[in-house]
Enzyme design. Structure first.
Site, PDB file in Angstrom:
ATOM      1  N   LYS A   1       0.844  -1.197   0.000  1.00  0.00           N
ATOM      2  CA  LYS A   1       0.000   0.000   0.000  1.00  0.00           C
ATOM      3  C   LYS A   1       0.880   1.247   0.000  1.00  0.00           C
ATOM      4  O   LYS A   1       1.858   1.327   0.731  1.00  0.00           O
ATOM      5  CB  LYS A   1      -0.917   0.012   1.223  1.00  0.00           C
ATOM      6  CG  LYS A   1      -2.216  -0.736   1.017  1.00  0.00           C
ATOM      7  CD  LYS A   1      -3.251  -0.361   2.063  1.00  0.00           C
ATOM      8  CE  LYS A   1      -4.599  -0.948   1.734  1.00  0.00           C
ATOM      9  NZ  LYS A   1      -5.651  -0.525   2.671  1.00  0.00           N
TER      10      LYS A   1
ATOM     11  N   GLU B   1     -18.403  -9.304  10.063  1.00  0.00           N
ATOM     12  CA  GLU B   1     -19.489  -8.699  10.835  1.00  0.00           C
ATOM     13  C   GLU B   1     -20.384  -9.740  11.496  1.00  0.00           C
ATOM     14  O   GLU B   1     -20.827  -9.558  12.641  1.00  0.00           O
ATOM     15  CB  GLU B   1     -20.322  -7.781   9.937  1.00  0.00           C
ATOM     16  CG  GLU B   1     -19.588  -6.542   9.457  1.00  0.00           C
ATOM     17  CD  GLU B   1     -18.771  -6.769   8.191  1.00  0.00           C
ATOM     18  OE1 GLU B   1     -18.175  -5.809   7.695  1.00  0.00           O
ATOM     19  OE2 GLU B   1     -18.745  -7.928   7.704  1.00  0.00           O
TER      20      GLU B   1
ATOM     21  N   ARG C   1     -24.931  -6.548   7.224  1.00  0.00           N
ATOM     22  CA  ARG C   1     -24.329  -7.828   6.845  1.00  0.00           C
ATOM     23  C   ARG C   1     -24.503  -8.882   7.932  1.00  0.00           C
ATOM     24  O   ARG C   1     -24.234 -10.058   7.707  1.00  0.00           O
ATOM     25  CB  ARG C   1     -22.845  -7.635   6.542  1.00  0.00           C
ATOM     26  CG  ARG C   1     -22.552  -6.445   5.638  1.00  0.00           C
ATOM     27  CD  ARG C   1     -21.130  -6.414   5.180  1.00  0.00           C
ATOM     28  NE  ARG C   1     -20.909  -7.401   4.135  1.00  0.00           N
ATOM     29  CZ  ARG C   1     -19.712  -7.780   3.708  1.00  0.00           C
ATOM     30  NH1 ARG C   1     -18.626  -7.282   4.275  1.00  0.00           N
ATOM     31  NH2 ARG C   1     -19.589  -8.654   2.751  1.00  0.00           N
TER      32      ARG C   1
END
Length: 636
Positions: A284, A369, A397
């Site tokens: 990243k 989740e 979710r």
């Protein structure tokens, strides 16, 4: 900036005209263009700097758009957008009527699948691959998924299913950068780390192959032992056990490695060799030192000067997220049973200080989740007091777990719902528009809507002390700037308050019932039309006594909320009036029955008629005679 090569790329067909030797220069230009663009518009940066070479290689090798590429989450798709004809529109990124920050099917034929939430790519790409086979079409579906997204159970469900089809034209590319927004966590992350340090298997195998090639019988015997050996030496077999052919890991910034490998896995997929799994390692922030050093800071920056970098500023007002983070630490000091749980949103949900101060009571469960909610339920069963810090859109979710594992058992789990309402530039995939309707219909569930920062802290305390599941919803950013108390105060349970009382004569009185931060534009509107304003605070339980009292001396009702109208707080008020046998005209104001796309938050609220002017106009249109009478009486 001289972009001679990039300027000539308006589609993957243009890209394919370049020689392999020209691609590294294109990568440099593309990376610089991404940096320059995002610095002017704001948006996701670190992740996109890390996928430059991968995006080039994918479109260079695969026959897009006929071959489909599905970008998991999709916030890393800017280089893909630029290479597929949207370079000139990057200046409109995440702006109203401009380019979305995520793949969007209506935006381009190259955006095969709309994304925004995590771990969906393999399921979608598998569906496409099976559709190709059903229609006798020779195409390949590609899922590009990050290592953190791989922690989502849905990714493994899809791989488990995909491995059944031995000729499936599916390629899964694991973009392994050891990050999501917060640092990656969990056993899978450790597994990938071991894999990166376990290249001894590949080197050893190559050496043994060269020796055994001169003794075929020994080589055949060794082949039968290979699976067991791999299990002992290399952890890559986790993917192969799902039925995938595993390759890697390879350097995701090395085009000379990427392109031949992608050509091979595409060929294998088309030849019927089954689903392919390519492990690519990227970084990243690649190529921009400041982002490489702090990828979290540069995950989603606002506008900044690339020469100077992002400047950390001290805001004049605390955000709701900061108010929550401070409350969580204070409440943890007061109650040793409190635990904080987040599905990979430490920074976004404001748990950084909590982790530092209470590391043994902090749980980042990864992008999972469903697990987060049931994990909280298990802790609550044992007397702990879980606080689940989660975005409104992400709690969607885990809806079954919310009902089946928490509410059905009436467990005292507190859900701190950040990003309730519209979220501006992130658009429809991240909007917290539906939490009031989907929460208030669940038995045992309590739902609270603070109007400002001070009330947010007080309602969090109120909810924490309830022996039932509860949710406190609050928006992104700051409110009006009220200063929260230092104390851990509770508010009267299930009770709203009158913030302004109308002086209009009987027959002309309007009561505005405000839920959440829209209290303040409601107060502004009420001053101009002499209306009563109630700060309702609670959607469930609704303050029936207050509604009944207002109905006794008011003639018209208006409800205001920053969520979906259908099934929302206004609907709850209509249901209450009906149950009471009270027939009063009621105007419901909230988010319309459509997906609200990305753009500036204030502009979007204006478009939805939820700024002060829009609220006033809606009331005037619905109740013109009443307001005309009030204006005459008041001399306005």
């Amino acid at each position: 900036m001289n972009l001679m090569t990039l300027d000539s790329i308006n589609s993957p067909e243009d890209l394919k005209k370049l020689t392999r030797e020209e691609l590294p220069a294109l990568a440099d230009e593309l990376r610089q263009f991404v940096l320059d663009s995002v610095s002017k518009t704001g948006g996701h940066l670190s992740s996109n700097l890390g996928t430059v070479e991968l995006s080039i290689a994918l479109h260079y090798v695969f026959d897009t758009p006929d071959d489909r590429i599905v970008w998991d989450v999709g916030h890393q798709s800017y280089p893909h957008k630029i290479l597929t004809g949207r370079r000139e529109r990057m200046s409109t990124l995440r702006q109203f009527k401009g380019l979305s920050g995520f793949p969007h099917r209506s935006e381009s034929e190259f955006d095969a699948f709309g994304t925004g939430h995590s771990s969906t790519s393999i399921s979608a790409a598998m569906g496409m691959a099976r559709a190709f086979q059903t229609k006798d079409e020779r195409h390949v579906a590609v899922a590009v998924i990050g290592d953190s997204a791989m922690t989502g159970g849905m990714a493994f469900e899809a791989m488990n299913n995909a491995g059944v089809y031995e000729d499936l034209p599916l390629v899964v590319i694991l973009n392994d950068n050891d990050m999501s927004i917060s640092p990656a966590v969990g056993a899978l992350n450790r597994h990938l780390a071991r894999l990166l340090s376990g290249n001894i298997y590949s080197a050893t195998k190559k050496g043994i192959d060269s020796v055994l090639s001169i003794a075929p019988p020994l080589r055949e015997f060794a082949k039968r032992l290979e699976d067991h050996a791999k299990g002992m030496v290399s952890p890559s077999t986790i993917f192969e056990e799902f039925g995938f052919n595993y390759f890697g890991p390879i350097d995701g910034h090395d085009l000379d490695a990427l392109i031949p490998m992608l050509q091979n896995v595409r060929r294998l997929a088309l030849e019927g060799s089954g689903p392919q799994f390519l492990h690519v390692v990227t970084r990243k922030g690649q190529g921009y030192e400041l982002a490489e050093a702090d990828p979290v800071l540069y995950h989603g920056p606002s506008k900044f000067n690339p020469e100077e970098g992002v400047k950390k500023t001290v805001a004049s007002k605390k955000t709701f997220t900061q108010v929550f983070g401070e409350w969580l630490c204070d409440m943890a000091n007061a109650d040793p049973l409190l635990v904080g749980i987040t599905p990979a949103m430490r920074e976004g949900s404001g748990l950084v200080e909590f982790e530092k101060n209470f590391p043994k009571r902090y749980y980042d469960v990864g992008i999972a989740e469903q697990h987060a909610v049931t994990f909280a339920a298990g802790m609550a069963c044992e007397g702990m007091k879980p606080v689940v810090a989660i975005y409104s859109t992400f709690l969607q979710r885990a809806y079954d777990q919310l009902i089946h594992d928490v509410a059905l058992q009436d467990l005292p789990v507190l859900f701190a719902l950040d990003r309730a309402g519209l979220v501006g530039a992130d658009g429809a995939t991240h909007a917290g528009a539906y939490d009031i309707p989907y929460l208030r219909c669940i038995p045992n569930m309590l739902v609270m809507t603070p109007a400002d920062e001070a009330e947010c802290r007080d309602l969090l305390t109120t909810a924490f002390h309830q022996p039932h599941p509860s949710a406190v919803r609050y928006p992104r950013g700051a409110g009006v700037g009220t200063i929260p108390s230092k104390e851990l105060r509770t508010l009267p349970f299930g009770k709203g308050e009158i913030r302004r009382k109308s002086n209009a004569p009987a027959g002309h009185r309007v009561a505005i019932l405000a839920f959440g931060t829209l209290l303040y534009p409601a107060l502004e509107v009420a001053e101009g039309m002499d209306a009563t304003v109630a700060n309702m605070r609670f959607v469930k339980p609704l303050d029936i006594d207050l509604i009944k009292s207002l109905a006794a001396d008011h003639d018209y009702f208006v409800t205001i909320e920053d969520g979906a109208i259908q099934g929302g707080a206004g609907s709850a008020c209509l249901e209450a009036l009906s149950k009471l046998g009270i027939n009063k005209p009621l105007l419901q104001l909230g988010l319309p029955d459509q997906f609200i796309e990305h753009g500036d938050y204030n502009l979007l609220m204006t478009k939805c008629g939820l700024d002060a002017e829009g609220i006033a106009n809606s009331i005037k249109q619905r109740f013109p005679a009443v307001l005309m009478a009030n204006s005459v009486i008041s001399g306005k």
